[in-house]
Design a protein around this motif. Sequence first.
Motif, mmCIF file in Angstrom:
data_model
loop_
_atom_site.group_PDB
_atom_site.id
_atom_site.type_symbol
_atom_site.label_atom_id
_atom_site.label_comp_id
_atom_site.label_asym_id
_atom_site.label_seq_id
_atom_site.Cartn_x
_atom_site.Cartn_y
_atom_site.Cartn_z
ATOM 1 N N GLU A 121 0.821 -1.220 0.000
ATOM 2 C CA GLU A 121 0.000 0.000 0.000
ATOM 3 C C GLU A 121 0.849 1.263 0.000
ATOM 4 O O GLU A 121 0.451 2.289 -0.522
ATOM 5 C CB GLU A 121 -0.959 0.002 1.191
ATOM 6 N N ALA A 125 -3.911 0.470 -3.482
ATOM 7 C CA ALA A 125 -4.815 1.608 -3.698
ATOM 8 C C ALA A 125 -4.411 2.422 -4.913
ATOM 9 O O ALA A 125 -5.270 2.949 -5.627
ATOM 10 C CB ALA A 125 -4.843 2.487 -2.444
ATOM 11 N N GLU A 135 -5.943 0.922 -7.891
ATOM 12 C CA GLU A 135 -7.369 1.268 -7.942
ATOM 13 C C GLU A 135 -7.549 2.648 -8.566
ATOM 14 O O GLU A 135 -8.388 2.833 -9.457
ATOM 15 C CB GLU A 135 -7.983 1.282 -6.542
ATOM 16 N N ARG A 136 -6.784 3.622 -8.074
ATOM 17 C CA ARG A 136 -6.901 4.997 -8.584
ATOM 18 C C ARG A 136 -6.500 5.085 -10.053
ATOM 19 O O ARG A 136 -7.179 5.704 -10.862
ATOM 20 C CB ARG A 136 -6.053 5.949 -7.749
ATOM 21 N N TYR A 193 -10.860 1.268 -10.993
ATOM 22 C CA TYR A 193 -11.665 0.162 -10.462
ATOM 23 C C TYR A 193 -11.581 0.137 -8.947
ATOM 24 O O TYR A 193 -10.579 0.533 -8.376
ATOM 25 C CB TYR A 193 -11.127 -1.195 -10.954
ATOM 26 N N ARG A 194 -12.630 -0.381 -8.304
ATOM 27 C CA ARG A 194 -12.520 -0.730 -6.890
ATOM 28 C C ARG A 194 -11.777 -2.062 -6.823
ATOM 29 O O ARG A 194 -11.811 -2.861 -7.751
ATOM 30 C CB ARG A 194 -13.909 -0.897 -6.255
ATOM 31 N N ARG A 195 -11.122 -2.277 -5.719
ATOM 32 C CA ARG A 195 -10.331 -3.499 -5.522
ATOM 33 C C ARG A 195 -11.164 -4.751 -5.782
ATOM 34 O O ARG A 195 -10.721 -5.664 -6.474
ATOM 35 C CB ARG A 195 -9.802 -3.502 -4.088
ATOM 36 N N ASP A 196 -12.354 -4.805 -5.233
ATOM 37 C CA ASP A 196 -13.186 -6.000 -5.385
ATOM 38 C C ASP A 196 -13.619 -6.233 -6.832
ATOM 39 O O ASP A 196 -13.983 -7.344 -7.189
ATOM 40 C CB ASP A 196 -14.399 -5.949 -4.451
ATOM 41 N N GLU A 197 -13.558 -5.206 -7.680
ATOM 42 C CA GLU A 197 -13.913 -5.378 -9.080
ATOM 43 C C GLU A 197 -12.775 -6.033 -9.872
ATOM 44 O O GLU A 197 -13.023 -6.666 -10.890
ATOM 45 C CB GLU A 197 -14.235 -4.029 -9.724
ATOM 46 N N LYS A 254 -11.230 1.602 -16.310
ATOM 47 C CA LYS A 254 -12.581 1.045 -16.257
ATOM 48 C C LYS A 254 -13.485 1.702 -17.285
ATOM 49 O O LYS A 254 -14.320 1.044 -17.912
ATOM 50 C CB LYS A 254 -13.159 1.222 -14.841
#
Length: 166
Positions: free
Chosen positions: A61, A81, A84-85, A89-93, A138
């Motif tokens: 991280e 993170a 993700e940025r 996407y969100r992590r879970d995606e 995304k």
Amino acid sequence: MGLELTGRRKDGSEFPIELMLSPLDSAEGTLVTAAIRDISVRKDAEKHLVQMEARYRGLLEAAPDAMVVVNQDGDIVLLNAQAERQFGYRRDELLGQKVTNIVPEGFAERLIADDTRSAAEALAQQIGMGLELTGRRKDGSEFPIELMLSPLDSGDGMLVTRRSAT
């Protein structure tokens, strides 16, 4: 697998145990046998593993670049993170998705200079070298990235850490 409980020694100190019960038919009827195992060593190892995982995740991280860990099947198993940025996407995606969702599907072919090497051999030769590719967010927009590949030996086999720097 038995039931995990706490045992107490004669001196009053406690320790983790695993209790396994088994029925035993006898002339007096059904009896129950109990096997008690001291699992202190296992519990200490589990605690150490949790601490190491927390440190590893903290380092991941804190990295200034997007970090994505991919297994041998090309599935994303871990990301930070910044990833993700950067990719939107969100992590879970992304967890469990193919890495080709965020980098070009044909990038392995770019590594092959000739027909004498497989994609895996070419990938192994590119470890630690920067590859200039296009990342895909995304929303479908593309942006230039430099991809750095690093091997990571795990209990699940060899994983590849992909560090993307824009």
